[in-house]
Design an enzyme around this catalytic site. Structure first.
Site, PDB file in Angstrom:
ATOM      1  N   LYS A 256      68.086  25.507  39.344  1.00  0.00           N
ATOM      2  CA  LYS A 256      68.248  26.574  40.639  1.00  0.00           C
ATOM      3  C   LYS A 256      69.447  26.469  41.072  1.00  0.00           C
ATOM      4  O   LYS A 256      70.197  25.640  41.331  1.00  0.00           O
ATOM      5  CB  LYS A 256      67.156  26.140  41.632  1.00  0.00           C
ATOM      6  CG  LYS A 256      65.426  26.569  41.280  1.00  0.00           C
ATOM      7  CD  LYS A 256      64.716  26.318  42.240  1.00  0.00           C
ATOM      8  CE  LYS A 256      63.293  26.198  41.850  1.00  0.00           C
ATOM      9  NZ  LYS A 256      62.905  27.768  41.745  1.00  0.00           N
ATOM     10  N   ARG A 330      53.312  25.238  36.600  1.00  0.00           N
ATOM     11  CA  ARG A 330      51.827  25.554  35.889  1.00  0.00           C
ATOM     12  C   ARG A 330      51.851  24.439  34.893  1.00  0.00           C
ATOM     13  O   ARG A 330      50.549  24.027  34.623  1.00  0.00           O
ATOM     14  CB  ARG A 330      52.142  26.967  35.277  1.00  0.00           C
ATOM     15  CG  ARG A 330      53.178  26.729  34.334  1.00  0.00           C
ATOM     16  CD  ARG A 330      53.970  28.017  34.166  1.00  0.00           C
ATOM     17  NE  ARG A 330      54.625  28.744  35.024  1.00  0.00           N
ATOM     18  CZ  ARG A 330      55.191  30.161  35.259  1.00  0.00           C
ATOM     19  NH1 ARG A 330      55.119  30.525  33.991  1.00  0.00           N
ATOM     20  NH2 ARG A 330      55.684  30.380  36.128  1.00  0.00           N
TER      21      ARG A 330
END
Ligand code: BES
Ligand code: MN
Ligand code: ZN
Length: 477
Positions: A256, A330
């Protein structure tokens, strides 16, 4: 404790708070007729009629004592809700400190639950790392000649909410998976639920490969935190709360940029909320079976990091092509879901996760996005959230999106197109819920307030604790 109920007024208060409904100005009998007339004139001059949001502070002499009263308008009585009372009190008292006496001549305006909640909420400050700590607090005393009962449940939820906020506000250098598991252990002793911590070797022997791939590169090692509270041992019904516990999300090799990484200590908000809900459910002895499962790890970079392009396994058996290492939540949740179903025998699943920037973009900080395979659960959750300042909004689970999960090399892949990214993430999770009734709560926008708003201060909000707790409590009905 910042909220108290007193049967005798024994001290001189810094200020008195008086709650008023629109055009129904009433005074405490302790205010002299002369002062009542004077205050009424001031109200007229200032055009104060106790509309919602109106506040008027007046000082006057009463028996030679200087009294200061904050009159808080709540709007029309028939329109008054808990949320109006909550926000009105918060905005009027947010910056106040000292000992205040809270009273109302009108029993309809008295809400002890809100008074207890607001007192804790206003005083909350995460100042652990500041040299100068907050040293002035707001104490609310409620004059209670009618022997009303202390709002125990509200007080407990408020205290637990502060614990949840602390867990989230702690920087990741401190709030590691190990520390998180210790905090869960402290709560288990304090509030009375069972806890088991699995280290990475145990998780590996079970086969939690997706989860362990995410945590692989970090110096602080992964931990699975399992909490159990069996409030209805004769029933087979068991709700599993699965909290995303990524203690820091760098994005992994799909790194990121700094601006997106800045608040990524909050990527364990779901886990913190689950610890809080377990505490509240146990403390209040809710008659329902609830477990909490947190696969805690850090999504770091390093020579041992999992890569975009890797194929990993999972506890469920499905193989997963990692197309983006930043879609890590996830992967951890997939194994935690399977663990809840296969090992803990959960019959209902609720995951709470800071899962997607897409949900944050769609709903901002206004509402937590909900995706479910059983719409009636959403209705129940909305009902449970009625009196709390926690909003929910249902987002779709698309049939057609199953195609986007296809991988050319593995059973499924972990990321898809940018469009409808929040629904894609849920579609991925659906692969692991084994047709159990399931609520997916994406708290990316609501767990942490970047700027603060009309009720939540900058930082962790503690949202969802109360609604999900109430949802579980409603199962007793
Ligand atoms: N933890 C983030 C989601 C997030 C974003 C939480 C902003 C709070 C605020 C999650 O792990 C993530 O990085 N999701 C990616 C998924 C994408 C790579 C498919 C995202 O939303 O960008
Ligand atoms: Mn991520
Ligand atoms: Zn994340």
């Amino acid at each position: 404790m910042y909220f108290q109920m007193i049967s005798k007024i024994q001290k001189n208060y810094d200020k008195t708070i008086s709650l008023l409904a629109e055009n129904e100005i009433a005074f405490c009998s302790c205010v002299s007729k002369q002062n009542q007339d004077m205050i009424t004139k001031i109200f007229q001059k200032k055009k104060f009629s106790a509309k919602e949001g109106e506040v008027c502070e007046i000082s006057f002499l009463e028996n030679e004592n200087l009294c200061t009263t904050i009159f808080i308008g709540l709007g029309k009585k028939e329109d008054l809700t808990k949320n109006i009372l909550r926000e009105s009190l918060y905005s009027a008292l947010e910056k106040e400190t000292g000992h205040f006496l809270i009273s109302s001549e009108d029993p309809d305006l008295i809400d002890l639950d809100i008074f207890a909640e607001i007192a804790e909420h206003i005083n909350y400050d995460f100042d652990k790392y500041k040299s100068k700590k907050k040293d002035k607090f707001l104490y609310l005393d409620f004059y209670n000649p009618n022997q009303l009962k202390f709002p125990q449940e509200s007080q407990i939820l408020s205290e637990i909410s502060s614990i949840v906020r602390n867990l989230i506000n702690e920087p990741a250098a401190y709030m590691t998976p190990d520390r998180l598991s210790i905090e869960a252990q402290i709560c288990s002793e304090k509030y009375g639920f069972e806890i088991e911590i699995l280290d990475e070797h145990k998780a590996d022997s079970l086969g939690m490969k997706a989860f362990l791939a995410v945590g692989r590169a970090a110096f602080d090692r992964p931990k699975v935190i399992v909490m159990r509270y069996l409030g209805n041992p004769h029933s087979k019904e068991k709700t599993a709360l699965i909290g995303k516990g990524v203690c820091y999300d760098t994005g992994g090799l799909s790194l990121k940029p700094t601006s997106s990484m800045l608040n990524m200590k909050d990527d364990m908000s779901g886990a913190a909320t689950v610890i809080g809900i377990m505490s509240a459910v146990a403390q209040n002895k809710i008659k329902h079976n609830v477990i909490g499962v947190i696969a805690a790890c850090e999504n770091a970079i390093g020579p041992n990091a999992y890569r975009p392009g890797d194929v990993i396994g999972s506890l469920n058996g499905k193989t997963i092509e990692v197309t983006n290492t930043d879609a890590e939540g996830r992967l951890t949740l997939a194994d935690a879901l399977t663990y809840s179903i296969r090992i803990e025998k959960a019959t209902e699943l609720i995951d709470i996760a800071t899962l997607t920037g897409a949900m944050y973009m769609a709903l901002g900080s206004e509402a937590c996005g909900v995706i479910t395979n059983t719409p009636s659960l959403y209705e129940k959750l909305v009902k449970a959230s009625e009196n709390w300042r926690e909003e929910f909004w249902q987002m779709p689970l698309f049939k057609n999106q199953k195609k986007s999960l296809k991988s050319s090399i593995a059973d499924i892949k972990n990321s898809g197109p940018r469009q409808a990214g929040a629904s894609f993430a849920a579609k991925f999770l659906e692969e692991f819920v084994e047709e159990k009734p399931w609520l997916h709560l994406d708290v990316a926008g609501t767990c942490f307030s970047e700027e603060g708003d009309s009720y939540y201060k900058k930082g962790a909000t503690g949202q969802l604790l109360r609604s999900v707790y109430t949802y579980l409590k409603d199962k007793e009905l």
